[in-house]
Design an enzyme around this catalytic site. Structure first.
Site, PDB file in Angstrom:
ATOM      1  N   TRP A  38       1.068  -1.298   0.113  1.00  0.00           N
ATOM      2  CA  TRP A  38       0.129  -0.255  -0.110  1.00  0.00           C
ATOM      3  C   TRP A  38       0.917   1.367   0.074  1.00  0.00           C
ATOM      4  CZ3 TRP A  38      -4.880  -0.977  -1.178  1.00  0.00           C
ATOM      5  CH2 TRP A  38      -5.830  -0.022  -1.232  1.00  0.00           C
ATOM      6  N   ASP A  89       0.053  10.997  -0.693  1.00  0.00           N
ATOM      7  CA  ASP A  89      -0.784  11.693  -0.527  1.00  0.00           C
ATOM      8  C   ASP A  89      -2.352  11.212  -0.092  1.00  0.00           C
ATOM      9  OD1 ASP A  89      -1.538  10.298  -2.919  1.00  0.00           O
ATOM     10  OD2 ASP A  89      -2.612  12.265  -3.950  1.00  0.00           O
ATOM     11  N   GLU A  98      -3.761   8.349  -2.061  1.00  0.00           N
ATOM     12  CA  GLU A  98      -2.870   7.219  -1.677  1.00  0.00           C
ATOM     13  C   GLU A  98      -2.050   6.546  -2.946  1.00  0.00           C
ATOM     14  OE1 GLU A  98      -5.529   4.856   1.436  1.00  0.00           O
ATOM     15  OE2 GLU A  98      -6.323   4.634  -0.546  1.00  0.00           O
ATOM     16  N   GLU A  99      -1.592   7.770  -3.935  1.00  0.00           N
ATOM     17  CA  GLU A  99      -1.011   7.317  -4.966  1.00  0.00           C
ATOM     18  C   GLU A  99       0.333   7.963  -5.243  1.00  0.00           C
ATOM     19  OE1 GLU A  99      -5.330   7.306  -7.698  1.00  0.00           O
ATOM     20  OE2 GLU A  99      -4.156   9.018  -7.479  1.00  0.00           O
ATOM     21  N   GLU A 105     -19.049   6.228  -3.860  1.00  0.00           N
ATOM     22  CA  GLU A 105     -17.831   6.822  -3.710  1.00  0.00           C
ATOM     23  C   GLU A 105     -17.964   8.023  -5.154  1.00  0.00           C
ATOM     24  OE1 GLU A 105     -13.792   5.288  -5.341  1.00  0.00           O
ATOM     25  OE2 GLU A 105     -13.437   5.696  -3.119  1.00  0.00           O
TER      26      GLU A 105
END
Ligand code: NOJ
Ligand code: NOJ
Length: 431
Positions: free
Chosen positions: A114, A166, A169-170, A397
């Site tokens: 992750w 960030d 999550e990328e 979402e």
């Protein structure tokens, strides 16, 4: 004009939708099979699996609950949330730091691959805990909240300038959003430390917040705030524009700095062109807004086509409501300059040339018109959410960029929290 949002329809819908949102948030807290205080990002366990507690999502959602939905029932839920987070702080994690992004239902850290660390998480948690400190008894603050707050803030003071992933999550780098929420946490934390008589921490937090503020100013590129600097892998950027709703979220999550309307304008213009559904909006419905234009995450996988999100569309509305609130409460004379002129030109339906160097003096007729236009525009973003939600008021979402149908994780806690905080800002209650 025919494309005016109908204010009373929005009023009525918001009343209903905010209570549905609140009920659905509560359903995601303490679900069966999870440790006490677990705040599921979504009840969806596959396609996609969002049945984790993200430090960021949980902190943002519980801050909304703590600020305008505080009562005997939520007091218990908030204390459960605190218990979960304190458990997470001590849990062994892959990151071996407080920036571990997400946790399993049993309270252990997620141990698959992750993007980690994500250091906005501990900052958001600290800000929420400090808000809770004003609600709970001195004894609970002393024994439970204070050590947890100082733990997060000491960590932030240590790592703030280091790159991390960030909020999406990328991307590994130094991020405007992350620095903004850190600065806010430290500013709140300095006041908290002072109230606790901890003068050395107060001094540390003030000094660090000042350094962060200085760094933040460097994100202004002359036309707008860019999302990221100092990529961990130089040259790896897949977001050449640097335009990202993360900058707008940063402002509504911290209330600082104020001058992001030019950035908002650029982001709106990009999404208006990008998403086909924006070309076929029914009357009164605003532009659908995504995370950032280059997004390829479709709610299930990346490498696909990104879509508009409820969080970011509601955030755009909230930015406008907050600007109105600020102008009124600070009795601002709004001044048009070369940077913000495109924003005001679009809003007022005038040319930039006609507007440049013009002012809207507080209390004047032109000021009233300006505020009215802002409120209508904000309501249009809300009407967008209304138009694309399910009939039962549930919010996922994302919604599809072509046909507007919901997709990605269903019943996303953060989508509901974003709706509530936007509606609160519309009513003049800022978190
Ligand atoms: C899941 C993350 O939560 C999301 O933000 C990201 O876009 C995708 N993975 C793809 O990396
Ligand atoms: C993906 C989003 O990019 C991220 O910000 C969020 O924390 C997770 N989904 C969970 O909702």
């Amino acid at each position: 004009a025919t494309d005016m949002p109908n204010k009373s329809i929005i009023d009525e819908w918001l009343q209903e939708e905010t209570s549905i949102s609140f009920e659905n948030i509560k359903r995601n807290i303490n679900p069966p099979g999870a440790i006490r205080g677990f705040v599921a990002a979504s009840p969806s366990r596959d396609h996609p699996n969002y049945f984790y507690s993200w430090t960021r999502d949980a902190g943002l959602v519980m801050r909304v609950v703590a600020s305008t939905r505080y009562n005997d029932e939520t007091k218990r839920l908030l204390q459960d949330y605190v218990a979960q987070e304190i458990y997470h702080q001590a849990a062994p994690t892959v990151c071996n730091c407080l920036g571990e992004p997400k946790f399993n239902p049993d309270g252990s850290g997620y141990d698959g691959a992750w993007g980690r660390p994500q250091n906005d998480g501990p900052a958001i948690r600290a800000t929420t805990f400090i808000l809770l400190a004003s609600r709970f008894t001195p004894d609970y603050v002393e024994r439970t909240l204070k050590p947890a707050i100082f733990r997060d803030l000491d960590y932030i003071s240590d790592v703030w300038s280091e790159p991390c992933f960030d909020l999406w999550e990328e991307v590994c780098g130094v991020h405007f959003y992350t620095l903004m929420v850190m600065r806010r946490a430290l500013t709140d934390g300095a006041a908290f430390a002072l109230a606790q008589g901890d003068f050395s921490r107060q001094a540390l937090y003030v000094t660090t917040a000042d350094k962060i503020a200085e760094r933040l100013a460097s994100f202004w590129n002359g036309a707008y705030y860019a999302a990221t600097q100092d990529l961990c892998e130089p040259g790896s950027s897949f977001k050449p524009s640097g335009l990202d709703m993360a900058t707008i979220l940063a402002v509504i999550h911290t209330g600082w700095p104020k001058k992001v309307l030019a950035t908002a304008h650029k982001i709106e213009a990009v999404f208006e062109q990008l998403y086909p559904l924006n070309a076929e909006r029914p009357s009164g419905v605003g532009i659908s807004i995504g995370r950032y234009p280059e997004d390829t995450y479709d709610g299930y996988q990346s490498g696909s086509l990104g879509n508009p999100w409820f969080i970011t569309t509601a955030a755009m509305a909230e930015l406008y409501y907050r600007a109105i609130h600020e102008w009124k409460s600070e009795q601002t004379t709004v001044a048009v300059n070369s940077i913000n002129a495109p924003f005001f030109a679009k809003l007022m339906g005038m040319s930039e040339d006609a507007l440049i160097d013009r002012t809207f003096p507080f209390g004047s007729k032109s000021f009233t018109t300006l505020v009215q236009r802002m409120a209508d525009e904000a309501d249009r973003f809300m009407a967008t959410v209304r138009y694309h939600q399910r009939d039962n008021g549930s919010l996922s979402e994302q919604f599809n960029r072509f046909n507007g149908f919901e997709q990605g994780a269903r019943d996303l806690s953060w989508s509901y929290a974003a709706m509530i905080s936007s509606a609160d800002a519309r009513a003049g209650h800022l978190i």
